[in-house]
Design a protein around this motif. Sequence first.
Motif, PDB file in Angstrom:
ATOM      1  N   LEU A 169       0.843  -1.207   0.000  1.00 22.87           N
ATOM      2  CA  LEU A 169       0.000   0.000   0.000  1.00 22.87           C
ATOM      3  C   LEU A 169       0.874   1.251   0.000  1.00 22.87           C
ATOM      4  CD1 LEU A 169      -2.862   1.192   0.077  1.00 22.87           C
ATOM      5  CD2 LEU A 169      -2.755   1.140   2.555  1.00 22.87           C
ATOM      6  N   ASP A 170       1.985   1.197   0.749  1.00 22.54           N
ATOM      7  CA  ASP A 170       2.889   2.358   0.796  1.00 22.54           C
ATOM      8  C   ASP A 170       3.480   2.655  -0.590  1.00 22.54           C
ATOM      9  OD1 ASP A 170       4.182  -0.070   1.012  1.00 22.54           O
ATOM     10  OD2 ASP A 170       5.716   0.601   2.430  1.00 22.54           O
ATOM     11  N   GLN A 171       3.882   1.584  -1.332  1.00 25.30           N
ATOM     12  CA  GLN A 171       4.457   1.808  -2.670  1.00 25.30           C
ATOM     13  C   GLN A 171       3.402   2.384  -3.617  1.00 25.30           C
ATOM     14  OE1 GLN A 171       5.608  -2.210  -2.004  1.00 25.30           O
ATOM     15  NE2 GLN A 171       7.276  -1.985  -3.463  1.00 25.30           N
ATOM     16  N   ARG A 172       2.184   1.853  -3.495  1.00 25.79           N
ATOM     17  CA  ARG A 172       1.102   2.323  -4.368  1.00 25.79           C
ATOM     18  C   ARG A 172       0.815   3.807  -4.124  1.00 25.79           C
ATOM     19  NH1 ARG A 172      -3.929   0.420  -6.645  1.00 25.79           N
ATOM     20  NH2 ARG A 172      -4.575   2.216  -7.876  1.00 25.79           N
ATOM     21  N   LEU A 173       0.763   4.193  -2.844  1.00 21.91           N
ATOM     22  CA  LEU A 173       0.487   5.602  -2.513  1.00 21.91           C
ATOM     23  C   LEU A 173       1.636   6.503  -2.959  1.00 21.91           C
ATOM     24  CD1 LEU A 173      -1.150   5.366   1.039  1.00 21.91           C
ATOM     25  CD2 LEU A 173      -2.278   5.587  -1.157  1.00 21.91           C
ATOM     26  N   ALA A 174       2.870   6.018  -2.764  1.00 25.58           N
ATOM     27  CA  ALA A 174       4.039   6.810  -3.182  1.00 25.58           C
ATOM     28  C   ALA A 174       3.979   7.029  -4.696  1.00 25.58           C
ATOM     29  CB  ALA A 174       5.323   6.085  -2.793  1.00 25.58           C
ATOM     30  N   ASN A 175       3.581   5.995  -5.413  1.00 23.95           N
ATOM     31  CA  ASN A 175       3.498   6.078  -6.866  1.00 23.95           C
ATOM     32  C   ASN A 175       2.395   7.050  -7.314  1.00 23.95           C
ATOM     33  OD1 ASN A 175       4.075   5.136  -9.591  1.00 23.95           O
ATOM     34  ND2 ASN A 175       2.084   4.160  -9.483  1.00 23.95           N
ATOM     35  N   GLU A 176       1.251   7.019  -6.595  1.00 30.57           N
ATOM     36  CA  GLU A 176       0.111   7.857  -6.982  1.00 30.57           C
ATOM     37  C   GLU A 176       0.297   9.327  -6.591  1.00 30.57           C
ATOM     38  OE1 GLU A 176      -2.825   7.168  -8.479  1.00 30.57           O
ATOM     39  OE2 GLU A 176      -2.807   4.982  -8.611  1.00 30.57           O
ATOM     40  N   THR A 177       0.943   9.578  -5.427  1.00 31.76           N
ATOM     41  CA  THR A 177       1.026  10.964  -4.936  1.00 31.76           C
ATOM     42  C   THR A 177       2.389  11.599  -5.184  1.00 31.76           C
ATOM     43  OG1 THR A 177       1.770  10.229  -2.756  1.00 31.76           O
ATOM     44  CG2 THR A 177      -0.599  10.516  -3.041  1.00 31.76           C
ATOM     45  N   GLY A 178       3.400  10.756  -5.442  1.00 31.34           N
ATOM     46  CA  GLY A 178       4.757  11.276  -5.625  1.00 31.34           C
ATOM     47  C   GLY A 178       5.367  11.776  -4.330  1.00 31.34           C
ATOM     48  N   MET A 179       4.827  11.324  -3.190  1.00 34.68           N
ATOM     49  CA  MET A 179       5.351  11.764  -1.891  1.00 34.68           C
ATOM     50  C   MET A 179       5.959  10.597  -1.135  1.00 34.68           C
ATOM     51  SD  MET A 179       2.661  14.410  -0.368  1.00 34.68           S
ATOM     52  CE  MET A 179       2.520  16.034  -1.038  1.00 34.68           C
ATOM     53  N   PRO A 180       6.915  10.906  -0.242  1.00 38.31           N
ATOM     54  CA  PRO A 180       7.436   9.801   0.574  1.00 38.31           C
ATOM     55  C   PRO A 180       6.348   9.292   1.529  1.00 38.31           C
ATOM     56  CG  PRO A 180       8.443  11.911   1.206  1.00 38.31           C
ATOM     57  CD  PRO A 180       7.584  12.180   0.018  1.00 38.31           C
ATOM     58  N   ILE A 181       6.287   7.977   1.736  1.00 35.87           N
ATOM     59  CA  ILE A 181       5.270   7.379   2.617  1.00 35.87           C
ATOM     60  C   ILE A 181       5.995   6.568   3.679  1.00 35.87           C
ATOM     61  CG2 ILE A 181       3.265   5.818   2.721  1.00 35.87           C
ATOM     62  CD1 ILE A 181       2.581   7.879   0.718  1.00 35.87           C
ATOM     63  N   ARG A 182       5.608   6.741   4.942  1.00 35.74           N
ATOM     64  CA  ARG A 182       6.167   5.821   5.943  1.00 35.74           C
ATOM     65  C   ARG A 182       5.041   5.240   6.792  1.00 35.74           C
ATOM     66  NH1 ARG A 182       6.959   7.633  11.219  1.00 35.74           N
ATOM     67  NH2 ARG A 182       6.611   9.867  11.535  1.00 35.74           N
ATOM     68  N   ILE A 183       5.258   4.010   7.237  1.00 41.54           N
ATOM     69  CA  ILE A 183       4.239   3.345   8.054  1.00 41.54           C
ATOM     70  C   ILE A 183       4.604   3.564   9.513  1.00 41.54           C
ATOM     71  CG2 ILE A 183       3.219   1.102   8.627  1.00 41.54           C
ATOM     72  CD1 ILE A 183       3.773   0.261   5.720  1.00 41.54           C
ATOM     73  N   ALA A 184       3.625   3.966  10.323  1.00 44.91           N
ATOM     74  CA  ALA A 184       3.863   4.192  11.759  1.00 44.91           C
ATOM     75  C   ALA A 184       4.294   2.880  12.405  1.00 44.91           C
ATOM     76  CB  ALA A 184       2.579   4.692  12.411  1.00 44.91           C
ATOM     77  N   THR A 185       5.057   2.963  13.512  1.00 44.79           N
ATOM     78  CA  THR A 185       5.400   1.738  14.218  1.00 44.79           C
ATOM     79  C   THR A 185       4.136   1.200  14.872  1.00 44.79           C
ATOM     80  OG1 THR A 185       6.069   3.181  16.009  1.00 44.79           O
ATOM     81  CG2 THR A 185       7.836   2.221  14.720  1.00 44.79           C
ATOM     82  N   ASP A 186       3.937  -0.134  14.796  1.00 45.10           N
ATOM     83  CA  ASP A 186       2.709  -0.750  15.325  1.00 45.10           C
ATOM     84  C   ASP A 186       1.471   0.014  14.865  1.00 45.10           C
ATOM     85  OD1 ASP A 186       3.869  -2.772  16.668  1.00 45.10           O
ATOM     86  OD2 ASP A 186       3.897  -1.801  18.625  1.00 45.10           O
ATOM     87  N   PRO A 187       1.198   0.033  13.554  1.00 42.14           N
ATOM     88  CA  PRO A 187       0.105   0.887  13.059  1.00 42.14           C
ATOM     89  C   PRO A 187      -1.260   0.563  13.681  1.00 42.14           C
ATOM     90  CG  PRO A 187       0.894  -0.606  11.333  1.00 42.14           C
ATOM     91  CD  PRO A 187       1.870  -0.686  12.451  1.00 42.14           C
ATOM     92  N   LEU A 188      -1.465  -0.697  14.064  1.00 41.53           N
ATOM     93  CA  LEU A 188      -2.757  -1.088  14.658  1.00 41.53           C
ATOM     94  C   LEU A 188      -3.032  -0.370  15.970  1.00 41.53           C
ATOM     95  CD1 LEU A 188      -2.879  -4.948  14.133  1.00 41.53           C
ATOM     96  CD2 LEU A 188      -4.671  -3.358  13.510  1.00 41.53           C
ATOM     97  N   TYR A 189      -1.942  -0.022  16.679  1.00 37.98           N
ATOM     98  CA  TYR A 189      -2.115   0.567  18.010  1.00 37.98           C
ATOM     99  C   TYR A 189      -1.961   2.082  18.034  1.00 37.98           C
ATOM    100  CZ  TYR A 189      -1.620  -4.307  19.378  1.00 37.98           C
ATOM    101  OH  TYR A 189      -1.803  -5.656  19.501  1.00 37.98           O
ATOM    102  N   ALA A 190      -1.748   2.697  16.860  1.00 35.72           N
ATOM    103  CA  ALA A 190      -1.451   4.136  16.837  1.00 35.72           C
ATOM    104  C   ALA A 190      -2.565   4.972  17.464  1.00 35.72           C
ATOM    105  CB  ALA A 190      -1.173   4.601  15.408  1.00 35.72           C
ATOM    106  N   VAL A 191      -3.828   4.680  17.116  1.00 39.01           N
ATOM    107  CA  VAL A 191      -4.945   5.490  17.622  1.00 39.01           C
ATOM    108  C   VAL A 191      -5.072   5.322  19.139  1.00 39.01           C
ATOM    109  CG1 VAL A 191      -7.450   5.845  17.530  1.00 39.01           C
ATOM    110  CG2 VAL A 191      -6.174   5.477  15.423  1.00 39.01           C
ATOM    111  N   ALA A 192      -4.966   4.070  19.611  1.00 36.96           N
ATOM    112  CA  ALA A 192      -5.084   3.825  21.065  1.00 36.96           C
ATOM    113  C   ALA A 192      -3.932   4.491  21.810  1.00 36.96           C
ATOM    114  CB  ALA A 192      -5.106   2.327  21.338  1.00 36.96           C
TER     115      ALA A 192
END
Length: 341
Positions: A294-317
């Motif tokens: 998903l990160d590569q796809r978004l980088a390709n579509e927006t031309g911006m760097p994309i990074r995934i948060a550490t433990d993305p499932l728990y970010a909101v909590a």
Amino acid sequence: MRSFGARDIAVDLGTANTLVYVRGRGIVLDQPSVVALDVTTGTPLAVGHDAKRMAGRTPAHIQVIRPLKDGVIADFDVCEKMLRYFIEQVSGSRWAKPRMVICVPSGITGVEQRAVQEAAEYAGARKPAFIIEEPMAAAIGAGLPVQSPHGSMIVDVGGGTTEVAVISLGGMVAAQSARVGGDVLDDSITQYVKKEYGVALGDSTAEEVKVALGSAWPLADEMYAEIRGRDLVTGLPKTVTVGSVEIREALEEPISSIIDAIKSTLDRTPPELAADIMGEGIVLAGGGALLRGLDQRLANETGMPIRIATDPLYAVARGSGQALEEFEVLRGVLFSSGDQY
């Protein structure tokens, strides 16, 4: 007066999973937002993992309910019972009245927000229950500098909604909430297999297929898996072999909706902040961030760097928990039931 035995808690009330953060202890509970009810008496038989295991396998007198849909409450009574059960699990007492911060999607209406607060208060939270918007919580949990005058962009792909927001100076400058999330991805897989193979899949099977084969960008080694379902012609069980290329095709439409939400949010971002985001990149959070490529796809579509948060499932909590820990500092990002907006 502080209620006896009550500790402050933060709840990420998600469509797929509910997470509870207790002040001073971190995340103590992570359970599916599912309740199994006895239809005749209306009493909950199981909540969380136990209830999820029952889904699609119940006799007539047991009903498995997911009280949240698209990030908002669909069944108020069941949601309140589920919240009460989780609060009791965490506090160990029926009489504790903890101060509570609860997360809601950013595109929520006033009525839906009120429903979340009332459910929390009926379930035993001390009045007023505080509300934090999910993209803000995700940004805090991902470690973004939300209070600084520097622009940050967060994309939180949850079970029911995808939240996109540009944050600066402790507020959301541009935000969009698209009702596309993990559930819609599962549903797309179910529809695809039904159309292409004439096989009906259960919800949990579709989710397993998404986790095993789902991707948003071509993989170096494409994968295959056998999936079992019911043949719609003969009505008998049937096994079919499906590849990751086909599943990517099935997921194309919902992923395009996520990309559209990101592009329209960027379109409404002031140029100064857009320049900051171009430098810092977009941060992905939520369970959907774990979708391969998903990160590569978004980088390709927006031309911006994309990074995934550490433990993305728990970010909101984690973020809503931090709002508790630093309550006075982050008070500005919370709403309470007295606030009209």
